[in-house]
Motif scaffolding. Structure first.
Motif, short mmCIF file in Angstrom:
data_model
loop_
_atom_site.label_atom_id
_atom_site.label_comp_id
_atom_site.label_asym_id
_atom_site.label_seq_id
_atom_site.Cartn_x
_atom_site.Cartn_y
_atom_site.Cartn_z
N PRO A 6 48.93 -39.41 -108.47
CA PRO A 6 49.99 -40.28 -108.98
C PRO A 6 51.18 -40.25 -108.02
CG PRO A 6 49.87 -38.25 -110.26
CD PRO A 6 48.71 -38.23 -109.30
N GLN A 7 51.82 -41.41 -107.87
CA GLN A 7 52.98 -41.47 -106.99
C GLN A 7 54.11 -40.69 -107.63
OE1 GLN A 7 53.92 -45.33 -105.62
NE2 GLN A 7 55.72 -44.69 -104.52
N ARG A 8 54.73 -39.86 -106.84
CA ARG A 8 55.86 -39.09 -107.34
C ARG A 8 56.88 -38.98 -106.22
NH1 ARG A 8 51.82 -35.30 -106.06
NH2 ARG A 8 52.53 -33.71 -104.62
N GLU A 9 58.08 -38.71 -106.59
CA GLU A 9 59.13 -38.56 -105.58
C GLU A 9 58.87 -37.26 -104.82
OE1 GLU A 9 63.94 -38.29 -105.45
OE2 GLU A 9 62.99 -39.50 -106.98
N THR A 10 58.75 -37.38 -103.51
CA THR A 10 58.45 -36.23 -102.68
C THR A 10 59.47 -36.17 -101.56
OG1 THR A 10 56.10 -36.46 -103.15
CG2 THR A 10 56.68 -35.14 -101.24
N ASP A 11 59.94 -34.99 -101.27
CA ASP A 11 60.87 -34.79 -100.18
C ASP A 11 60.13 -35.00 -98.86
OD1 ASP A 11 63.33 -33.77 -98.90
OD2 ASP A 11 62.04 -32.07 -98.38
#
Length: 71
Positions: A6-11
């Motif tokens: 799933p797309q997630r906010e990643t640094d």
């Protein structure tokens, strides 16, 4: 190509560091690998350009890993 994660906010910095470490374990160096600071809100990682032999080695490692993931 589908993404099973799933797309997630990643640094982007953390992602670039993780990719650099994983590639290093496979003996692959992408000299221009870095977080893209031009668009920080997008979380992009700049892979850069590589020699053809490095691209082929990267393809081999990906194919090997994909084969292991399929079982």
């Amino acid at each position: 190509m589908t993404n099973s994660h799933p797309q997630r906010e990643t640094d982007a910095d953390a992602a670039a560091d993780a990719l650099h470490a994983a590639l290093g374990r496979a003996g692959i160096v992408l000299p221009s690998l870095t977080a893209d600071t031009a668009s920080p809100d997008l979380g992009l990682v700049q892979l850069g350009r590589v020699r053809a032999d490095v691209a082929l080695r990267l393809a081999e490692v990906i194919e090997w890993g994909a084969g292991r993931a399929r079982g």
